[in-house]
Design a protein around this motif. Structure first.
Motif, PDB file in Angstrom:
ATOM      1  N   ARG A 229       0.760  -1.089   0.102  1.00 20.99           N
ATOM      2  CA  ARG A 229      -0.121  -0.024   0.049  1.00 20.99           C
ATOM      3  C   ARG A 229       0.908   1.221  -0.077  1.00 20.99           C
ATOM      4  NH1 ARG A 229      -5.229  -0.533   0.515  1.00 20.99           N
ATOM      5  NH2 ARG A 229      -6.249   1.414   0.369  1.00 20.99           N
TER       6      ARG A 229
ATOM      7  N   TYR B  27      -0.672   6.133   6.549  1.00 18.90           N
ATOM      8  CA  TYR B  27      -1.980   6.211   5.738  1.00 18.90           C
ATOM      9  C   TYR B  27      -2.704   7.261   6.354  1.00 18.90           C
ATOM     10  CZ  TYR B  27      -0.539   1.534   4.934  1.00 18.90           C
ATOM     11  OH  TYR B  27       0.212   0.434   4.739  1.00 18.90           O
TER      12      TYR B  27
ATOM     13  N   LEU C  38      -6.127   4.063   3.880  1.00 23.10           N
ATOM     14  CA  LEU C  38      -6.467   2.660   3.938  1.00 23.10           C
ATOM     15  C   LEU C  38      -7.961   2.468   4.375  1.00 23.10           C
ATOM     16  CD1 LEU C  38      -5.587  -0.310   4.119  1.00 23.10           C
ATOM     17  CD2 LEU C  38      -5.244   0.243   6.759  1.00 23.10           C
TER      18      LEU C  38
END
Length: 443
Positions: free
Chosen positions: A129, A152, A214
Protein backbone atom coordinates in the motif's frame (compact mmCIF):
# COMPACT_ATOMS: atom_id res chain seq x y z
CA UNK A 1 -46.70 -32.65 -41.32
CA UNK A 2 -44.81 -30.55 -43.91
CA UNK A 3 -44.34 -27.77 -41.32
CA UNK A 4 -42.74 -30.25 -38.88
CA UNK A 5 -40.34 -31.56 -41.56
CA UNK A 6 -39.34 -27.99 -42.46
CA UNK A 7 -38.70 -27.14 -38.79
CA UNK A 8 -36.52 -30.24 -38.26
CA UNK A 9 -34.57 -29.47 -41.42
CA UNK A 10 -33.60 -26.15 -39.87
CA UNK A 11 -32.47 -27.77 -36.63
CA UNK A 12 -30.30 -30.56 -38.06
CA UNK A 13 -27.58 -28.29 -39.54
CA UNK A 14 -27.34 -26.49 -36.19
CA UNK A 15 -26.87 -29.72 -34.30
CA UNK A 16 -24.28 -30.87 -36.82
CA UNK A 17 -22.31 -27.63 -36.50
CA UNK A 18 -22.31 -27.73 -32.71
CA UNK A 19 -21.18 -31.32 -32.74
CA UNK A 20 -18.26 -30.48 -35.00
CA UNK A 21 -17.20 -27.62 -32.72
CA UNK A 22 -17.39 -29.79 -29.63
CA UNK A 23 -15.32 -32.52 -31.31
CA UNK A 24 -12.79 -30.11 -32.83
CA UNK A 25 -9.29 -31.17 -31.81
CA UNK A 26 -7.20 -28.79 -29.71
CA UNK A 27 -3.95 -28.48 -31.62
CA UNK A 28 -0.76 -26.47 -31.48
CA UNK A 29 1.91 -25.80 -28.89
CA UNK A 30 1.93 -22.19 -27.68
CA UNK A 31 5.18 -21.01 -26.08
CA UNK A 32 5.51 -18.05 -23.75
CA UNK A 33 8.72 -16.41 -22.51
CA UNK A 34 8.37 -13.56 -20.04
CA UNK A 35 10.92 -10.77 -20.47
CA UNK A 36 9.94 -8.82 -17.33
CA UNK A 37 11.02 -9.28 -13.74
CA UNK A 38 7.85 -8.47 -11.83
CA UNK A 39 8.20 -9.09 -8.11
CA UNK A 40 6.81 -5.99 -6.38
CA UNK A 41 4.29 -3.22 -7.03
CA UNK A 42 2.10 -0.67 -5.27
CA UNK A 43 -1.67 -0.65 -5.18
CA UNK A 44 -2.63 1.80 -7.90
CA UNK A 45 0.37 1.00 -10.11
CA UNK A 46 0.27 0.03 -13.75
CA UNK A 47 2.60 -2.97 -13.95
CA UNK A 48 4.45 -3.19 -17.27
CA UNK A 49 5.13 -6.58 -18.83
CA UNK A 50 6.76 -7.99 -21.95
CA UNK A 51 6.59 -11.48 -23.40
CA UNK A 52 7.81 -13.35 -26.45
CA UNK A 53 5.17 -15.64 -27.89
CA UNK A 54 5.10 -18.28 -30.59
CA UNK A 55 3.51 -21.59 -31.46
CA UNK A 56 5.95 -24.46 -32.00
CA UNK A 57 3.55 -26.09 -34.46
CA UNK A 58 2.89 -22.84 -36.35
CA UNK A 59 -0.78 -22.65 -35.36
CA UNK A 60 -1.80 -18.97 -35.49
CA UNK A 61 -1.98 -17.31 -32.10
CA UNK A 62 -5.09 -15.62 -30.70
CA UNK A 63 -4.60 -13.74 -27.41
CA UNK A 64 -2.19 -13.05 -24.59
CA UNK A 65 -3.97 -12.36 -21.31
CA UNK A 66 -2.44 -10.85 -18.17
CA UNK A 67 -4.64 -11.60 -15.16
CA UNK A 68 -4.19 -10.32 -11.60
CA UNK A 69 -5.56 -12.46 -8.76
CA UNK A 70 -6.11 -11.56 -5.13
CA UNK A 71 -6.36 -15.07 -3.74
CA UNK A 72 -8.75 -16.94 -6.02
CA UNK A 73 -10.46 -13.80 -7.30
CA UNK A 74 -9.38 -12.19 -10.56
CA UNK A 75 -9.45 -8.43 -9.97
CA UNK A 76 -7.97 -7.15 -13.23
CA UNK A 77 -7.28 -8.38 -16.75
CA UNK A 78 -5.46 -7.05 -19.82
CA UNK A 79 -6.05 -8.78 -23.18
CA UNK A 80 -3.71 -8.37 -26.15
CA UNK A 81 -4.47 -9.70 -29.62
CA UNK A 82 -1.50 -11.74 -30.88
CA UNK A 83 -1.79 -11.92 -34.65
CA UNK A 84 1.70 -13.36 -35.10
CA UNK A 85 4.63 -14.56 -33.08
CA UNK A 86 6.97 -11.99 -31.57
CA UNK A 87 7.31 -9.77 -28.52
CA UNK A 88 4.31 -8.02 -27.02
CA UNK A 89 4.20 -5.45 -24.26
CA UNK A 90 1.42 -4.14 -22.07
CA UNK A 91 0.38 -2.95 -18.64
CA UNK A 92 -2.01 -4.24 -16.02
CA UNK A 93 -3.50 -1.96 -13.39
CA UNK A 94 -3.35 -2.94 -9.72
CA UNK A 95 -6.67 -1.82 -8.16
CA UNK A 96 -6.50 0.57 -5.23
CA UNK A 97 -9.04 -0.82 -2.77
CA UNK A 98 -10.30 0.09 0.68
CA UNK A 99 -9.09 -1.88 3.73
CA UNK A 100 -6.77 -4.16 1.72
CA UNK A 101 -3.40 -4.56 3.51
CA UNK A 102 -0.02 -5.46 2.01
CA UNK A 103 0.05 -8.96 0.59
CA UNK A 104 1.05 -11.22 -2.25
CA UNK A 105 -0.93 -11.41 -5.47
CA UNK A 106 -0.64 -13.76 -8.43
CA UNK A 107 -0.02 -12.41 -11.91
CA UNK A 108 -1.03 -15.05 -14.45
CA UNK A 109 -0.20 -14.95 -18.15
CA UNK A 110 -2.31 -17.04 -20.53
CA UNK A 111 -1.32 -17.48 -24.19
CA UNK A 112 -3.92 -19.08 -26.48
CA UNK A 113 -3.91 -20.01 -30.15
CA UNK A 114 -6.88 -20.15 -32.50
CA UNK A 115 -7.26 -23.90 -31.86
CA UNK A 116 -7.77 -23.26 -28.12
CA UNK A 117 -4.41 -24.64 -27.01
CA UNK A 118 -3.02 -22.59 -24.12
CA UNK A 119 0.18 -21.98 -22.21
CA UNK A 120 0.09 -20.48 -18.71
CA UNK A 121 2.73 -18.96 -16.46
CA UNK A 122 2.23 -17.39 -13.03
CA UNK A 123 4.32 -14.93 -11.08
CA UNK A 124 3.96 -13.98 -7.41
CA UNK A 125 3.91 -10.20 -6.89
CA UNK A 126 4.28 -8.50 -3.51
CA UNK A 127 1.78 -5.66 -3.33
CA UNK A 128 2.42 -2.72 -1.03
CA UNK A 129 0.00 0.00 0.00
CA UNK A 130 1.55 3.33 -1.00
CA UNK A 131 2.90 5.48 1.82
CA UNK A 132 2.51 8.88 0.23
CA UNK A 133 4.61 11.78 1.55
CA UNK A 134 1.53 14.04 1.20
CA UNK A 135 -1.91 14.27 -0.43
CA UNK A 136 -3.66 17.15 -2.20
CA UNK A 137 -7.12 18.46 -1.27
CA UNK A 138 -8.63 20.06 -4.38
CA UNK A 139 -11.44 22.62 -4.08
CA UNK A 140 -13.01 24.68 -6.82
CA UNK A 141 -10.72 27.62 -6.05
CA UNK A 142 -7.57 26.20 -4.48
CA UNK A 143 -5.39 23.18 -3.79
CA UNK A 144 -4.20 22.39 -0.27
CA UNK A 145 -1.37 20.08 0.73
CA UNK A 146 -2.40 17.44 3.26
CA UNK A 147 0.59 16.52 5.40
CA UNK A 148 1.31 12.96 6.55
CA UNK A 149 0.66 12.61 10.28
CA UNK A 150 0.93 8.83 10.54
CA UNK A 151 0.94 5.77 8.29
CA UNK A 152 -1.89 6.33 5.75
CA UNK A 153 -3.13 9.33 7.77
CA UNK A 154 -3.17 12.90 6.40
CA UNK A 155 -4.53 16.31 7.34
CA UNK A 156 -4.69 19.92 6.26
CA UNK A 157 -5.31 22.81 8.62
CA UNK A 158 -6.63 26.05 7.17
CA UNK A 159 -9.35 28.68 7.43
CA UNK A 160 -12.36 27.03 5.80
CA UNK A 161 -16.02 28.01 5.56
CA UNK A 162 -18.49 26.01 7.64
CA UNK A 163 -18.88 23.74 4.58
CA UNK A 164 -16.15 23.14 2.03
CA UNK A 165 -16.32 20.90 -1.04
CA UNK A 166 -13.42 19.14 -2.68
CA UNK A 167 -11.85 15.85 -3.63
CA UNK A 168 -8.53 14.33 -2.60
CA UNK A 169 -5.79 13.12 -4.92
CA UNK A 170 -2.45 11.40 -4.50
CA UNK A 171 0.91 12.22 -6.04
CA UNK A 172 2.61 9.72 -8.36
CA UNK A 173 5.20 7.74 -6.40
CA UNK A 174 7.27 6.34 -9.26
CA UNK A 175 7.32 5.70 -13.00
CA UNK A 176 4.68 2.98 -12.68
CA UNK A 177 2.37 4.92 -10.38
CA UNK A 178 -0.92 6.69 -11.13
CA UNK A 179 -2.83 9.54 -9.56
CA UNK A 180 -5.56 8.08 -7.32
CA UNK A 181 -8.54 10.30 -6.58
CA UNK A 182 -11.01 10.03 -3.71
CA UNK A 183 -14.49 11.53 -3.97
CA UNK A 184 -18.07 11.11 -2.77
CA UNK A 185 -20.22 8.29 -4.17
CA UNK A 186 -23.29 6.52 -2.77
CA UNK A 187 -23.11 8.10 0.66
CA UNK A 188 -19.39 7.70 1.32
CA UNK A 189 -15.83 8.35 0.22
CA UNK A 190 -14.51 6.05 -2.48
CA UNK A 191 -11.57 5.85 -4.90
CA UNK A 192 -11.60 6.65 -8.62
CA UNK A 193 -13.99 9.53 -8.07
CA UNK A 194 -13.55 13.27 -8.15
CA UNK A 195 -17.08 14.09 -7.04
CA UNK A 196 -16.73 16.68 -4.28
CA UNK A 197 -16.77 15.57 -0.66
CA UNK A 198 -18.68 18.07 1.47
CA UNK A 199 -16.71 18.49 4.66
CA UNK A 200 -18.60 20.38 7.36
CA UNK A 201 -17.68 21.91 10.69
CA UNK A 202 -19.83 23.43 13.39
CA UNK A 203 -18.49 26.87 12.51
CA UNK A 204 -16.35 28.56 9.89
CA UNK A 205 -12.73 29.25 10.77
CA UNK A 206 -9.55 27.28 11.23
CA UNK A 207 -10.04 23.53 11.47
CA UNK A 208 -8.52 20.23 10.28
CA UNK A 209 -9.62 18.14 7.33
CA UNK A 210 -8.31 14.58 7.64
CA UNK A 211 -8.25 11.44 5.48
CA UNK A 212 -6.98 7.87 5.79
CA UNK A 213 -5.94 6.13 2.55
CA UNK A 214 -6.44 2.65 4.04
CA UNK A 215 -9.84 2.96 5.72
CA UNK A 216 -11.12 5.98 3.74
CA UNK A 217 -12.18 7.54 7.02
CA UNK A 218 -12.51 11.30 6.62
CA UNK A 219 -13.45 14.25 8.80
CA UNK A 220 -15.01 16.54 9.77
CA UNK A 221 -18.67 15.89 9.13
CA UNK A 222 -21.06 17.47 11.55
CA UNK A 223 -23.11 14.99 13.55
CA UNK A 224 -26.76 15.93 13.74
CA UNK A 225 -29.21 14.43 16.18
CA UNK A 226 -32.97 14.83 16.16
CA UNK A 227 -34.97 13.47 19.10
CA UNK A 228 -31.95 11.43 20.18
CA UNK A 229 -31.47 9.80 16.75
CA UNK A 230 -28.51 10.50 14.48
CA UNK A 231 -29.43 12.01 11.12
CA UNK A 232 -27.95 10.48 7.97
CA UNK A 233 -26.41 12.61 5.24
CA UNK A 234 -28.50 12.39 2.04
CA UNK A 235 -26.52 14.90 -0.01
CA UNK A 236 -24.64 18.15 0.45
CA UNK A 237 -27.66 20.02 1.80
CA UNK A 238 -29.87 17.40 3.41
CA UNK A 239 -29.70 15.10 6.44
CA UNK A 240 -32.58 12.83 7.38
CA UNK A 241 -33.92 10.64 10.14
CA UNK A 242 -37.05 8.47 10.33
CA UNK A 243 -38.41 8.40 13.84
CA UNK A 244 -41.53 7.73 15.91
CA UNK A 245 -42.83 10.94 17.49
CA UNK A 246 -45.58 11.61 20.01
CA UNK A 247 -47.89 14.60 19.94
CA UNK A 248 -46.53 17.35 22.25
CA UNK A 249 -43.23 15.46 22.60
CA UNK A 250 -40.32 17.72 23.52
CA UNK A 251 -37.61 17.30 20.89
CA UNK A 252 -33.94 18.21 21.21
CA UNK A 253 -31.90 19.04 18.11
CA UNK A 254 -28.11 18.83 18.37
CA UNK A 255 -25.35 19.68 15.94
CA UNK A 256 -27.09 22.29 13.78
CA UNK A 257 -24.91 25.41 13.68
CA UNK A 258 -26.66 28.79 13.87
CA UNK A 259 -29.93 27.18 14.86
CA UNK A 260 -31.29 30.59 15.83
CA UNK A 261 -31.21 31.53 12.13
CA UNK A 262 -33.36 28.58 11.03
CA UNK A 263 -37.02 28.92 10.10
CA UNK A 264 -39.18 26.80 12.38
CA UNK A 265 -42.33 25.47 10.71
CA UNK A 266 -45.26 26.48 12.98
CA UNK A 267 -47.38 23.59 11.69
CA UNK A 268 -45.00 21.05 13.16
CA UNK A 269 -43.00 22.72 15.93
CA UNK A 270 -43.30 25.18 18.74
CA UNK A 271 -40.00 26.66 19.92
CA UNK A 272 -39.26 26.56 23.64
CA UNK A 273 -37.13 28.97 25.69
CA UNK A 274 -34.54 26.28 26.45
CA UNK A 275 -33.83 25.66 22.76
CA UNK A 276 -35.97 22.53 22.48
CA UNK A 277 -39.07 22.12 20.32
CA UNK A 278 -42.52 20.73 20.99
CA UNK A 279 -43.81 18.46 18.22
CA UNK A 280 -47.40 19.46 17.35
CA UNK A 281 -48.97 16.86 14.99
CA UNK A 282 -50.54 13.55 15.99
CA UNK A 283 -48.33 10.64 17.03
CA UNK A 284 -46.76 8.52 14.33
CA UNK A 285 -43.67 7.80 12.30
CA UNK A 286 -42.16 10.77 10.47
CA UNK A 287 -39.29 11.48 8.11
CA UNK A 288 -37.52 14.64 9.21
CA UNK A 289 -35.04 16.26 6.82
CA UNK A 290 -32.67 18.99 7.92
CA UNK A 291 -32.41 21.15 4.81
CA UNK A 292 -29.34 23.41 4.89
CA UNK A 293 -30.18 25.14 1.61
CA UNK A 294 -33.22 26.87 3.11
CA UNK A 295 -32.43 26.30 6.82
CA UNK A 296 -35.55 24.46 7.93
CA UNK A 297 -36.85 21.00 8.81
CA UNK A 298 -38.99 19.21 6.24
CA UNK A 299 -41.43 16.85 7.99
CA UNK A 300 -43.24 14.06 6.16
CA UNK A 301 -45.64 11.49 7.61
CA UNK A 302 -44.79 7.83 7.08
CA UNK A 303 -46.57 4.47 7.15
CA UNK A 304 -44.00 1.81 7.89
CA UNK A 305 -41.03 2.35 5.59
CA UNK A 306 -42.99 4.37 3.00
CA UNK A 307 -44.40 7.87 2.95
CA UNK A 308 -47.98 7.94 4.18
CA UNK A 309 -50.99 8.30 1.90
CA UNK A 310 -54.56 9.36 2.58
CA UNK A 311 -56.76 6.48 3.75
CA UNK A 312 -60.48 5.95 3.14
CA UNK A 313 -61.39 7.04 6.67
CA UNK A 314 -59.42 10.30 6.32
CA UNK A 315 -56.35 9.22 8.28
CA UNK A 316 -52.83 8.99 6.85
CA UNK A 317 -51.45 12.06 5.12
CA UNK A 318 -52.53 14.93 2.85
CA UNK A 319 -50.14 16.62 0.41
CA UNK A 320 -50.02 19.96 -1.44
CA UNK A 321 -48.75 20.28 -5.01
CA UNK A 322 -49.04 23.42 -7.13
CA UNK A 323 -47.91 27.00 -7.56
CA UNK A 324 -47.95 30.09 -5.35
CA UNK A 325 -47.04 28.29 -2.12
CA UNK A 326 -43.72 27.24 -0.62
CA UNK A 327 -41.83 26.70 2.61
CA UNK A 328 -40.15 28.49 4.21
CA UNK A 329 -40.92 31.06 1.48
CA UNK A 330 -41.94 31.42 -2.14
CA UNK A 331 -38.24 31.22 -3.09
CA UNK A 332 -38.78 27.49 -2.52
CA UNK A 333 -42.11 27.28 -4.33
CA UNK A 334 -43.57 23.78 -4.65
CA UNK A 335 -44.79 24.20 -8.21
CA UNK A 336 -45.92 21.10 -10.10
CA UNK A 337 -42.83 19.19 -9.03
CA UNK A 338 -44.11 16.23 -7.02
CA UNK A 339 -40.71 15.76 -5.38
CA UNK A 340 -41.36 19.03 -3.55
CA UNK A 341 -44.90 18.21 -2.43
CA UNK A 342 -45.70 19.62 1.01
CA UNK A 343 -46.95 17.27 3.69
CA UNK A 344 -49.69 18.96 5.71
CA UNK A 345 -49.56 18.61 9.47
CA UNK A 346 -52.27 16.35 10.91
CA UNK A 347 -52.89 18.43 14.04
CA UNK A 348 -55.86 16.27 15.12
CA UNK A 349 -57.10 12.91 13.86
CA UNK A 350 -58.16 13.34 10.19
CA UNK A 351 -57.65 17.11 10.31
CA UNK A 352 -54.80 18.69 8.34
CA UNK A 353 -53.39 22.19 8.13
CA UNK A 354 -50.80 24.42 6.51
CA UNK A 355 -49.93 27.87 7.82
CA UNK A 356 -48.68 30.54 5.42
CA UNK A 357 -47.85 34.26 5.35
CA UNK A 358 -49.29 36.51 2.67
CA UNK A 359 -46.63 37.62 0.19
CA UNK A 360 -43.99 35.46 1.88
CA UNK A 361 -44.94 31.79 1.73
CA UNK A 362 -48.13 32.22 -0.28
CA UNK A 363 -48.78 34.52 -3.21
CA UNK A 364 -50.98 37.40 -2.02
CA UNK A 365 -52.65 38.05 -5.37
CA UNK A 366 -53.24 34.58 -6.88
CA UNK A 367 -53.00 30.92 -5.86
CA UNK A 368 -53.24 27.70 -7.86
CA UNK A 369 -52.49 24.60 -5.80
CA UNK A 370 -54.47 21.55 -4.73
CA UNK A 371 -54.58 18.66 -2.25
CA UNK A 372 -53.32 15.19 -3.16
CA UNK A 373 -53.68 11.81 -1.48
CA UNK A 374 -49.97 11.01 -1.89
CA UNK A 375 -46.63 12.65 -2.61
CA UNK A 376 -47.00 12.29 -6.34
CA UNK A 377 -49.62 12.00 -9.04
CA UNK A 378 -52.63 9.79 -8.37
CA UNK A 379 -55.50 10.46 -6.02
CA UNK A 380 -56.42 14.12 -5.66
CA UNK A 381 -59.21 16.33 -4.39
CA UNK A 382 -61.59 17.89 -6.89
CA UNK A 383 -64.75 19.93 -6.53
CA UNK A 384 -66.94 16.83 -6.12
CA UNK A 385 -65.32 15.76 -2.83
CA UNK A 386 -63.86 19.01 -1.45
CA UNK A 387 -66.08 21.91 -0.41
CA UNK A 388 -65.53 25.25 1.28
CA UNK A 389 -67.60 28.20 2.54
CA UNK A 390 -64.53 30.45 2.60
CA UNK A 391 -65.00 34.03 1.43
CA UNK A 392 -61.30 34.14 0.50
CA UNK A 393 -60.62 30.93 -1.41
CA UNK A 394 -62.73 28.91 -3.87
CA UNK A 395 -62.39 25.37 -5.21
CA UNK A 396 -62.03 25.14 -8.98
CA UNK A 397 -64.64 23.23 -11.01
CA UNK A 398 -63.14 23.62 -14.47
CA UNK A 399 -65.41 26.53 -15.43
CA UNK A 400 -64.63 29.13 -12.76
CA UNK A 401 -61.04 29.92 -13.65
CA UNK A 402 -59.43 26.90 -12.04
CA UNK A 403 -59.17 23.21 -12.93
CA UNK A 404 -61.26 20.87 -10.78
CA UNK A 405 -59.87 20.88 -7.25
CA UNK A 406 -57.34 23.67 -7.79
CA UNK A 407 -57.68 26.52 -5.32
CA UNK A 408 -57.99 30.15 -6.33
CA UNK A 409 -58.62 33.49 -4.64
CA UNK A 410 -62.19 34.76 -4.80
CA UNK A 411 -62.58 37.52 -7.40
CA UNK A 412 -61.71 40.89 -5.90
CA UNK A 413 -59.95 39.33 -2.90
CA UNK A 414 -56.23 39.48 -2.16
CA UNK A 415 -54.30 38.29 0.85
CA UNK A 416 -52.79 40.90 3.13
CA UNK A 417 -49.01 41.12 2.95
CA UNK A 418 -47.43 39.83 6.15
CA UNK A 419 -50.68 38.37 7.50
CA UNK A 420 -50.79 34.76 8.64
CA UNK A 421 -53.40 32.46 7.07
CA UNK A 422 -54.22 28.88 8.02
CA UNK A 423 -55.69 26.42 5.53
CA UNK A 424 -57.36 23.47 7.26
CA UNK A 425 -58.90 20.39 5.65
CA UNK A 426 -61.32 18.38 7.79
CA UNK A 427 -61.79 14.77 6.62
CA UNK A 428 -63.49 13.42 9.74
CA UNK A 429 -66.63 12.69 7.70
CA UNK A 430 -64.64 10.46 5.34
CA UNK A 431 -62.34 10.74 2.38
CA UNK A 432 -65.10 11.81 -0.02
CA UNK A 433 -66.43 14.62 2.19
CA UNK A 434 -63.48 16.90 2.84
CA UNK A 435 -64.13 20.46 4.03
CA UNK A 436 -61.69 23.34 3.62
CA UNK A 437 -61.58 26.37 5.89
CA UNK A 438 -59.27 29.37 5.56
CA UNK A 439 -58.65 31.49 8.64
CA UNK A 440 -56.81 34.77 9.04
CA UNK A 441 -54.86 34.54 12.30
CA UNK A 442 -54.77 37.55 14.54
CA UNK A 443 -51.45 38.47 16.18
Amino acid sequence: MNRIIFFLSLLFPVFFTLSCEEDEEVTGLPELILNSEITEAHFGDSIPFAAKVRDAENVPLSTLKAQLYFGDEMVQETVIRTKKEGEYTGKIFVPFLKDVPNGTATLKFVLQNIKFAIEEQSVAVDLLRPDYPALIFVTEDEEYQMIRTDLYQYKVTANFPQKVKGYIKTPVLDEHGNVITFGWENGGVTHESDNPITFSNYAAGEYDITFNTLTYEASPFITLEFAGEEMIMVDDNNYKVEVELQQNQVVEVEGVPDMDQWWIDPDFFQGNEDGTFTFLPVAGKYRVIANFEHNYFIVEAMAGDELATLQEDGSGALWIIGTDIGKPSLSNEVGWNTDKALCMAQFAPKKYRVTVVGGESVNATAINFKFFHQKGWGGEYKNDNLTTESEVVFVGDGTNGRDPGNLGLVEGVTLTEGTVYRFEVDITAGKEKAVLTVTELQE
